[in-house]
Motif scaffolding. Structure first.
Motif, PDB file in Angstrom:
ATOM      1  N   PHE A   1      44.739 -15.791  41.768  1.00  0.00           N
ATOM      2  CA  PHE A   1      45.607 -15.008  40.881  1.00  0.00           C
ATOM      3  C   PHE A   1      45.063 -14.986  39.448  1.00  0.00           C
ATOM      4  CE2 PHE A   1      49.142 -14.981  37.810  1.00  0.00           C
ATOM      5  CZ  PHE A   1      49.671 -13.736  38.083  1.00  0.00           C
ATOM      6  N   ARG A   2      44.707 -16.163  38.944  1.00  0.00           N
ATOM      7  CA  ARG A   2      44.252 -16.265  37.552  1.00  0.00           C
ATOM      8  C   ARG A   2      42.987 -15.444  37.334  1.00  0.00           C
ATOM      9  NH1 ARG A   2      41.917 -21.394  34.742  1.00  0.00           N
ATOM     10  NH2 ARG A   2      42.065 -20.776  32.580  1.00  0.00           N
ATOM     11  N   ALA A   3      42.057 -15.578  38.275  1.00  0.00           N
ATOM     12  CA  ALA A   3      40.796 -14.841  38.152  1.00  0.00           C
ATOM     13  C   ALA A   3      41.048 -13.332  38.189  1.00  0.00           C
ATOM     14  CB  ALA A   3      39.856 -15.251  39.271  1.00  0.00           C
ATOM     15  N   HIS A   4      41.986 -12.906  39.040  1.00  0.00           N
ATOM     16  CA  HIS A   4      42.306 -11.473  39.130  1.00  0.00           C
ATOM     17  C   HIS A   4      42.871 -10.955  37.815  1.00  0.00           C
ATOM     18  CE1 HIS A   4      42.589 -10.728  43.757  1.00  0.00           C
ATOM     19  NE2 HIS A   4      41.366 -10.928  43.334  1.00  0.00           N
ATOM     20  N   VAL A   5      43.791 -11.738  37.240  1.00  0.00           N
ATOM     21  CA  VAL A   5      44.430 -11.300  35.986  1.00  0.00           C
ATOM     22  C   VAL A   5      43.387 -11.208  34.873  1.00  0.00           C
ATOM     23  CG1 VAL A   5      46.093 -11.937  34.201  1.00  0.00           C
ATOM     24  CG2 VAL A   5      46.700 -12.202  36.590  1.00  0.00           C
ATOM     25  N   LEU A   6      42.523 -12.231  34.789  1.00  0.00           N
ATOM     26  CA  LEU A   6      41.508 -12.227  33.726  1.00  0.00           C
ATOM     27  C   LEU A   6      40.541 -11.056  33.910  1.00  0.00           C
ATOM     28  CD1 LEU A   6      40.766 -16.045  33.349  1.00  0.00           C
ATOM     29  CD2 LEU A   6      41.959 -14.552  31.734  1.00  0.00           C
ATOM     30  N   ALA A   7      40.165 -10.790  35.155  1.00  0.00           N
ATOM     31  CA  ALA A   7      39.245  -9.676  35.410  1.00  0.00           C
ATOM     32  C   ALA A   7      39.910  -8.346  35.052  1.00  0.00           C
ATOM     33  CB  ALA A   7      38.833  -9.682  36.878  1.00  0.00           C
ATOM     34  N   ALA A   8      41.181  -8.203  35.447  1.00  0.00           N
ATOM     35  CA  ALA A   8      41.899  -6.959  35.132  1.00  0.00           C
ATOM     36  C   ALA A   8      42.082  -6.801  33.627  1.00  0.00           C
ATOM     37  CB  ALA A   8      43.254  -6.961  35.828  1.00  0.00           C
TER      38      ALA A   8
ATOM     39  N   GLU B   1      53.455 -11.384  42.999  1.00  0.00           N
ATOM     40  CA  GLU B   1      52.127 -11.513  42.394  1.00  0.00           C
ATOM     41  C   GLU B   1      51.761 -10.234  41.618  1.00  0.00           C
ATOM     42  OE1 GLU B   1      49.654 -14.093  44.567  1.00  0.00           O
ATOM     43  OE2 GLU B   1      47.853 -12.960  44.076  1.00  0.00           O
ATOM     44  N   GLU B   2      52.109  -9.105  42.179  1.00  0.00           N
ATOM     45  CA  GLU B   2      51.825  -7.837  41.469  1.00  0.00           C
ATOM     46  C   GLU B   2      52.583  -7.772  40.147  1.00  0.00           C
ATOM     47  OE1 GLU B   2      52.354  -4.248  43.667  1.00  0.00           O
ATOM     48  OE2 GLU B   2      51.159  -4.982  45.343  1.00  0.00           O
ATOM     49  N   VAL B   3      53.852  -8.151  40.206  1.00  0.00           N
ATOM     50  CA  VAL B   3      54.676  -8.117  38.988  1.00  0.00           C
ATOM     51  C   VAL B   3      54.155  -9.110  37.957  1.00  0.00           C
ATOM     52  CG1 VAL B   3      56.947  -8.801  38.109  1.00  0.00           C
ATOM     53  CG2 VAL B   3      56.782  -7.209  39.990  1.00  0.00           C
ATOM     54  N   ALA B   4      53.802 -10.310  38.422  1.00  0.00           N
ATOM     55  CA  ALA B   4      53.285 -11.320  37.489  1.00  0.00           C
ATOM     56  C   ALA B   4      51.995 -10.829  36.850  1.00  0.00           C
ATOM     57  CB  ALA B   4      53.044 -12.631  38.240  1.00  0.00           C
ATOM     58  N   GLN B   5      51.149 -10.193  37.646  1.00  0.00           N
ATOM     59  CA  GLN B   5      49.884  -9.685  37.097  1.00  0.00           C
ATOM     60  C   GLN B   5      50.154  -8.609  36.040  1.00  0.00           C
ATOM     61  OE1 GLN B   5      46.773  -9.009  39.882  1.00  0.00           O
ATOM     62  NE2 GLN B   5      45.740  -7.476  38.627  1.00  0.00           N
ATOM     63  N   GLU B   6      51.076  -7.718  36.335  1.00  0.00           N
ATOM     64  CA  GLU B   6      51.397  -6.662  35.371  1.00  0.00           C
ATOM     65  C   GLU B   6      51.953  -7.256  34.073  1.00  0.00           C
ATOM     66  OE1 GLU B   6      53.720  -3.487  36.983  1.00  0.00           O
ATOM     67  OE2 GLU B   6      53.936  -2.531  35.028  1.00  0.00           O
TER      68      GLU B   6
END
Lengths: 176, 180
Positions: free
Chosen positions: A68-75, B48-53
């Motif tokens: 999750f963390r890596a995905h967020v940082l990449a995005a 997870e999608e919401v947290a990412q957004e």
């Protein structure tokens, strides 16, 4: 059991520790004498524990995935990247927009500037204006006017103005 | 004069050094933000999608969210709002569809749970879904790890007394409907 129905709400508050001391004392007195209500209270406490545990599992049971963390940082990096290297057409579009805006807004601005300059010049000339009296006071006769005449003296030769009375006035003037 | 400048420089440099970067704040808050979304949505993938957004929005506004305390409050609020919006949209969609049971979020499966546990969890989830939204959100947020009533008030933007009253009502209704 029906007679104890009125205690239900109070039992709940008692189980949560939300009763006033006086109410809590009343509940305890009643519980001491009522087996069904004691059983109800025990049941409430058990059910509440079950709900608490289940609620914790529902909300806290799942974890974000390991990536999750890596995905967020990449995005985040990907969304920030276009700002650093914008396409060329965006720059050209911005330049055209600037030229158009200049063409629209510059002529009125120039007119306003000219009007402002004219008003400024007018105000300057008004501030520099002096009355005619001031210019007369700065004339060559100014010193003469400031000095007081002595007895029997005149500022101007009266003989030339009144030739027939020149001798009678003593014939004295500034020139004598 | 030079000492004042040096003092100012040293405090500025130290304050800059103390500011956590986005990756640090992400690591500190990701679990809680995910749980807020998961509590509302009940689906790990959606959560997870919401947290990412929510984190991406925080990244865009990171210049004004560098302090950990405002970041924590802001990210909690935004995750909650996003999750609630998605939940409402899903409910509208479910209302339109006839086979709503098929798309209902399922509780995460855990091999250590007994079938009775699963049944109880599914039943509890259904009963929570039937609660009014105000009661449901207060209840679910209060179950998020590390969220006390005060932090729930920050996310919901309501007084502490209102949060307590909603929690009281929600728990009371659950106790009534979850009788064996």
């Amino acid at each position: 059991m029906n007679a104890c129905h009125r205690w239900n709400d109070l039992l709940l508050d008692y189980a949560w520790g939300a009763c006033e001391p006086a109410a809590a004392a009343r509940v305890e007195d009643h519980l001491a004498a009522c087996a069904p209500c004691t059983a109800t209270l025990a049941d409430l406490r058990t059910r509440e524990q079950q709900i608490d545990a289940a609620l914790g599992q529902l909300v806290r049971g799942a974890e974000p995935s390991s990536h999750f963390r890596a995905h967020v940082l990449a995005a985040a990096q990907a969304s920030a990247a276009p700002a650093a290297g914008q396409p060329a057409w965006k720059g050209a579009l911005a330049a055209v927009a600037v030229v158009l805006l200049a063409a629209v807004f510059l002529p009125p601005l120039a007119e306003r500037w000219a009007a402002l300059t004219e008003r400024r010049q007018t105000s300057v000339s008004l501030s520099e204006w002096r009355s005619p009296t001031e210019s007369l006071l700065r004339a060559p006769a100014h010193e003469l006017m400031q000095s007081a005449p002595r007895l029997g003296e005149f500022y101007f030769p009266l003989d030339s103005l009144f030739p027939e009375t020149g001798s009678e006035n003593g014939g004295t003037n500034n020139e004598s | 004069m030079s000492t004042r400048v040096e003092r100012w420089l040293s405090t500025t440099v130290s304050s800059v050094r103390e500011e956590p970067d986005f990756a640090t704040l992400l690591a500190e808050n990701q679990r809680r933000v995910f749980q807020i979304a998961h509590g509302i949505l009940g689906s790990p993938a959606d959560a997870e999608e919401v947290a990412q957004e929510a984190f991406l929005r925080a990244h865009h506004r990171f210049a004004s969210l560098r302090d950990p305390a405002p970041f924590r409050a802001w990210i909690g609020r935004i995750a909650f709002r996003l999750a609630l919006n998605r939940h409402r949209a899903r409910r509208r969609q479910l209302a339109r569809e006839t086979a709503w049971q098929a798309t209902r979020p399922q509780t995460a499966t855990d091999p250590t749970r007994t079938p009775a546990d699963h049944l109880f969890l599914d039943r509890l989830r259904s009963e929570i879904d039937l609660l009014p939204e105000k009661l449901r959100t207060a209840l679910l947020l209060s179950a998020v790890e590390g969220m006390d009533a005060r932090e729930v008030t920050t996310v919901l933007d309501i007084p502490v007394g209102t949060v307590r009253s909603r929690l009281h009502l929600a728990r009371k209704r659950l106790l009534e409907v979850m009788k064996p």
